[in-house]
Design a protein around this motif. Structure first.
Motif, short mmCIF file in Angstrom:
data_model
loop_
_atom_site.label_atom_id
_atom_site.label_comp_id
_atom_site.label_asym_id
_atom_site.label_seq_id
_atom_site.Cartn_x
_atom_site.Cartn_y
_atom_site.Cartn_z
N ILE A 1 -9.35 -41.81 42.13
CA ILE A 1 -9.34 -40.39 41.76
C ILE A 1 -8.77 -40.26 40.36
CG2 ILE A 1 -8.34 -38.13 42.24
CD1 ILE A 1 -8.38 -38.81 45.19
N GLU A 2 -9.56 -39.68 39.47
CA GLU A 2 -9.12 -39.41 38.11
C GLU A 2 -9.58 -38.02 37.71
OE1 GLU A 2 -8.90 -43.55 35.68
OE2 GLU A 2 -10.94 -42.84 36.10
N ASN A 3 -8.65 -37.22 37.20
CA ASN A 3 -8.97 -35.87 36.73
C ASN A 3 -9.67 -35.04 37.80
OD1 ASN A 3 -7.94 -36.49 34.10
ND2 ASN A 3 -9.89 -37.49 33.62
N GLY A 4 -9.23 -35.19 39.04
CA GLY A 4 -9.77 -34.37 40.11
C GLY A 4 -11.12 -34.80 40.63
N THR A 5 -11.58 -35.99 40.25
CA THR A 5 -12.87 -36.50 40.71
C THR A 5 -12.69 -37.84 41.40
OG1 THR A 5 -14.12 -35.38 38.96
CG2 THR A 5 -15.17 -37.27 40.00
N TYR A 6 -13.30 -37.97 42.58
CA TYR A 6 -13.28 -39.23 43.32
C TYR A 6 -14.50 -40.05 42.93
CZ TYR A 6 -14.08 -42.42 47.25
OH TYR A 6 -14.32 -43.53 48.03
N SER A 7 -14.27 -41.32 42.54
CA SER A 7 -15.34 -42.25 42.22
C SER A 7 -15.34 -43.36 43.26
CB SER A 7 -15.14 -42.84 40.82
OG SER A 7 -15.18 -41.82 39.83
N CYS A 8 -16.46 -43.50 43.96
CA CYS A 8 -16.57 -44.45 45.06
C CYS A 8 -16.84 -45.86 44.53
CB CYS A 8 -17.68 -44.01 46.00
SG CYS A 8 -17.87 -45.05 47.46
N LEU B 1 -14.02 -42.99 53.39
CA LEU B 1 -14.06 -42.88 51.94
C LEU B 1 -13.04 -41.85 51.46
CD1 LEU B 1 -17.90 -43.09 51.19
CD2 LEU B 1 -16.17 -44.90 51.02
N ILE B 2 -13.40 -40.57 51.57
CA ILE B 2 -12.48 -39.51 51.15
C ILE B 2 -12.71 -38.27 52.01
CG2 ILE B 2 -14.04 -38.57 49.39
CD1 ILE B 2 -11.49 -38.02 47.68
N GLY B 3 -11.65 -37.52 52.21
CA GLY B 3 -11.73 -36.25 52.90
C GLY B 3 -10.81 -35.25 52.22
N PHE B 4 -11.23 -33.98 52.20
CA PHE B 4 -10.35 -32.94 51.67
C PHE B 4 -10.63 -31.65 52.42
CE2 PHE B 4 -13.78 -33.90 48.60
CZ PHE B 4 -14.55 -32.75 48.69
N GLU B 5 -9.68 -30.72 52.35
CA GLU B 5 -9.76 -29.54 53.20
C GLU B 5 -8.96 -28.37 52.64
OE1 GLU B 5 -6.13 -30.84 56.19
OE2 GLU B 5 -8.13 -31.72 56.50
N VAL B 6 -9.34 -27.19 53.09
CA VAL B 6 -8.53 -25.99 52.86
C VAL B 6 -7.57 -25.83 54.03
CG1 VAL B 6 -8.56 -23.48 52.69
CG2 VAL B 6 -10.27 -24.82 51.48
N ASP B 7 -8.10 -26.01 55.23
CA ASP B 7 -7.33 -26.04 56.47
C ASP B 7 -8.12 -26.87 57.46
OD1 ASP B 7 -9.34 -24.32 57.67
OD2 ASP B 7 -8.36 -22.63 56.69
N LYS B 8 -7.66 -26.97 58.70
CA LYS B 8 -8.29 -27.86 59.67
C LYS B 8 -9.65 -27.36 60.14
CE LYS B 8 -4.94 -30.72 59.45
NZ LYS B 8 -5.16 -32.00 58.69
N ARG B 9 -10.03 -26.15 59.81
CA ARG B 9 -11.33 -25.62 60.21
C ARG B 9 -12.36 -25.67 59.09
NH1 ARG B 9 -9.67 -20.18 63.62
NH2 ARG B 9 -7.75 -20.98 64.53
#
Length: 206
Positions: free
Chosen positions: A45-52, A87-95
């Motif tokens: 993760i660099e500058n808010g971007t995930y590179s796989c 790989l990666i996961g992100f969320e606002v909340d669990k829903r």
């Protein structure tokens, strides 16, 4: 009842779709502890971007979103996980969540994307039809995103008494270099769903 249905769907998403186990991690607060466990670097993760690192894929982490518990970031930005498929996961909340995985197809009896789609559709229909208090509908389609062929399975869960839409789950799967690349987007807010979907599609279209 709503929370029960939503929790159940998230279990299905993490176990049935990706075949993932629970992993230990945090949004970076325990990153230094990652050196004491067996981890699998999968990106950066660099500058808010995930590179796989598994294949050519870069995705922006939307502003205001936090990484899920399975995504551990080391001080140098390297993303690691105890689970080799995550790989990666992100969320606002669990829903309202975004999850991705990359899993080898070696030894799998399913050799075509269409067969895999049929398997997932049957799995969802069989699973949700056993819940008497739940209404649902499952639809599927094929699509091309960037350089890859995907299928999409959308599942919508409703309160059986009020017909209120509780949660929408959009699953995208593709076979890439004999691996299953999966993205699962859960949302109960259509605006968030639109943002996560557009963010994902643009990540493969650029």
């Amino acid at each position: 009842m709503k929370l029960k249905f939503i929790s159940f769907l998230l279990i299905i998403a993490s176990n049935s779709i990706f075949s993932q186990e629970k992993v230990i991690g945090s949004n970076g607060t325990d990153a230094l502890n990652a050196s004491t466990i067996k981890v699998n670097p999968n990106g950066k993760i660099e500058n808010g971007t995930y590179s796989c690192l598994k294949f050519d894929w870069n995705i922006k982490i939307p502003e205001g979103y936090v990484l899920d518990a399975a995504t551990v970031v080391l001080p140098n930005g390297t993303v690691v996980s105890q689970n080799p498929t995550h790989l990666i996961g992100f969320e606002v909340d669990k829903r309202n969540t975004f999850l991705s995985s990359f899993e080898s197809l070696a030894g799998s009896k399913i050799t075509s994307l269409e067969d895999h789609k049929n398997f997932i559709v049957k799995l969802f229909n069989d699973t949700y039809s056993k819940i008497e208090t739940l209404k649902f509908d499952v639809s599927s389609s094929n699509m091309r995103i960037g350089n890859y062929d995907f299928y999409k399975v959308q599942t919508r869960l409703y309160d059986s008494k009020t017909d209120e839409l509780l949660l929408t789950q959009d699953l995208y799967n593709s076979f890439i270099n004999n691996n299953l690349f999966s993205v699962n987007i859960n949302y109960n807010n259509p605006n968030i769903g639109k943002l996560l979907t557009e963010n994902f599609i643009s990540s493969l279209s650029n």
